[in-house]
Design an enzyme around this catalytic site. Structure first.
Site, short mmCIF file in Angstrom:
data_model
loop_
_atom_site.label_atom_id
_atom_site.label_comp_id
_atom_site.label_asym_id
_atom_site.label_seq_id
_atom_site.Cartn_x
_atom_site.Cartn_y
_atom_site.Cartn_z
N ASN A 13 -27.63 2.62 -1.64
CA ASN A 13 -28.40 3.17 -0.52
C ASN A 13 -28.38 4.68 -0.64
O ASN A 13 -27.36 5.31 -0.36
CB ASN A 13 -27.75 2.70 0.79
CG ASN A 13 -28.42 3.31 2.01
OD1 ASN A 13 -29.46 3.97 1.91
ND2 ASN A 13 -27.83 3.09 3.18
N LYS A 56 -29.91 6.77 1.14
CA LYS A 56 -30.05 7.44 2.45
C LYS A 56 -31.06 8.59 2.33
O LYS A 56 -32.03 8.46 1.59
CB LYS A 56 -28.68 7.91 2.95
CG LYS A 56 -27.64 6.77 2.92
CD LYS A 56 -26.37 7.08 3.63
CE LYS A 56 -25.43 5.89 3.56
NZ LYS A 56 -24.22 6.04 4.33
N HIS A 58 -28.89 -0.73 9.41
CA HIS A 58 -27.78 0.13 8.99
C HIS A 58 -27.23 0.86 10.21
O HIS A 58 -27.97 1.21 11.12
CB HIS A 58 -28.28 1.14 7.94
CG HIS A 58 -27.15 1.87 7.28
ND1 HIS A 58 -26.48 2.91 7.89
CD2 HIS A 58 -26.55 1.67 6.09
CE1 HIS A 58 -25.52 3.33 7.07
NE2 HIS A 58 -25.53 2.60 5.98
N GLU A 115 -26.38 3.77 10.67
CA GLU A 115 -27.00 5.09 10.93
C GLU A 115 -28.33 4.91 11.68
O GLU A 115 -28.70 5.77 12.48
CB GLU A 115 -27.17 5.84 9.60
CG GLU A 115 -25.81 6.32 9.09
CD GLU A 115 -25.68 6.43 7.59
OE1 GLU A 115 -26.71 6.41 6.88
OE2 GLU A 115 -24.53 6.52 7.10
N GLU A 118 -20.32 -3.30 6.90
CA GLU A 118 -20.01 -1.88 6.72
C GLU A 118 -19.30 -1.35 7.96
O GLU A 118 -19.96 -0.99 8.95
CB GLU A 118 -21.30 -1.08 6.51
CG GLU A 118 -22.09 -1.48 5.28
CD GLU A 118 -22.98 -0.34 4.78
OE1 GLU A 118 -22.90 -0.04 3.59
OE2 GLU A 118 -23.72 0.24 5.57
N GLY A 160 -18.85 7.00 4.36
CA GLY A 160 -18.86 8.42 4.04
C GLY A 160 -17.58 9.15 4.37
O GLY A 160 -17.54 10.38 4.40
N SER A 192 -17.49 3.73 1.61
CA SER A 192 -16.61 4.46 0.69
C SER A 192 -16.22 3.67 -0.56
O SER A 192 -15.09 3.79 -1.05
CB SER A 192 -15.36 4.97 1.42
OG SER A 192 -15.73 5.89 2.44
O1 13P Z 1 -23.46 3.40 4.39
C1 13P Z 1 -23.15 3.06 3.25
C2 13P Z 1 -24.09 2.25 2.45
O2 13P Z 1 -25.13 1.75 3.21
C3 13P Z 1 -21.88 3.44 2.65
O3 13P Z 1 -21.92 4.81 2.44
P1 13P Z 1 -20.77 5.48 1.54
O4 13P Z 1 -20.65 4.65 0.30
O5 13P Z 1 -21.28 6.87 1.27
O6 13P Z 1 -19.52 5.44 2.35
#
Ligand code: 13P
Length: 246
Positions: free
Chosen positions: A6, A8, A93, A95, A163, A169, A206
């Protein structure tokens, strides 16, 4: 095993070089039975699809609208993603749930829209740190699964990504025991719902080349949804190659 990247809100046309390096190395992963899907920002999907046609990397979107078309400024439909060559889309997601106020009901509609357009729906769930500390992680994830997976979904084109919000992150991950417990809970929930068809369950938050082998070896972890580490070909392929051989 499925390793989905992803991207983002990262990447622009200059990212084609990095994606080219991923394509060059993709056969190392697919030879081991690992499927790869990269989900770049929408503006890059068509470009990535053009580049990926000769390789075995699938291209996905990061979100879709529930409607097929119409007056929804700034939105993109699942049909538009499919027409550009995408084969999957991430919905729900954390976010998007946080930044755009997406509810389980909205996520469920998007998942149905994805499948209506012929895409695999990658539905994300996960608890916040406060919810975990309060001992509510399973209850929250159970509620998200119930609300985000409406009647009519086809389990054969469904992927669920667990997740934990606090692991995204942050460089922090749950213990392997906690991942195993949550994935067992999600497996039991999905098996009760779809007894005929196993649904792939990804872990996200992560994941890096350094921790991928131990996470991907956990029971009921069928792959990973990778954010930051999916932006670099070496890290993304490093994670894919850490998957247990099929
Ligand atoms: O949100 C994520 C994947 O959709 C995970 O993000 P990270 O791997 O940067 O922690």
């Amino acid at each position: 095993m499925l390793i989905a990247g992803n991207w983002k809100m990262n990447g622009d046309p200059s990212s084609m070089d990095e994606f080219g390096r991923m394509i060059a190395r993709a056969p190392e992963a697919t030879a081991r039975g690992v499927d790869l899907i990269v989900c770049p920002p929408a503006i890059l999907i068509a470009k990535f699809v053009d580049r990926a046609t000769v390789s075995k990397i699938g291209i996905g979107g990061q979100d879709c609208h529930a409607e097929p078309k119409g007056a929804h400024t700034g939105d993109i439909s699942a049909e538009m993603l499919a027409a550009c060559g995408a084969t999957a889309v991430i919905v729900g997601h954390s976010e998007r749930r946080t930044d755009h106020g997406e509810t389980d009901e909205m996520v469920g509609k998007k998942a149905l829209a994805a499948q209506r357009a012929g895409l695999t729906a990658i539905v994300c769930v996960g608890e916040t740190e406060a919810e975990r500390d309060a001992g509510e992680a399973e209850a929250v994830v159970g509620r998200q699964l119930a609300g985000s997976l409406p009647e009519g979904l086809d389990p054969a084109r469904l992927v669920v990504a667990y997740e934990p919000v606090w692991a995204i992150g942050t460089g922090r991950t749950p213990s392997l025991d906690d991942i195993a417990a949550m994935h067992a809970f999600i497996r039991a929930t999905l098996t009760a719902r779809f007894p005929e068809t196993p649904v792939q369950i990804l872990y996200g938050g992560s994941v890096k080349p350094s921790n991928a082998a131990e996470i991907l070896a956990v029971e009921n972890v069928d792959g990973a949804l990778v954010g930051g580490a999916s932006l670099k070909a070496d890290d993304y392929l490093g994670i894919a190659l850490a998957a247990p051989a099929a």
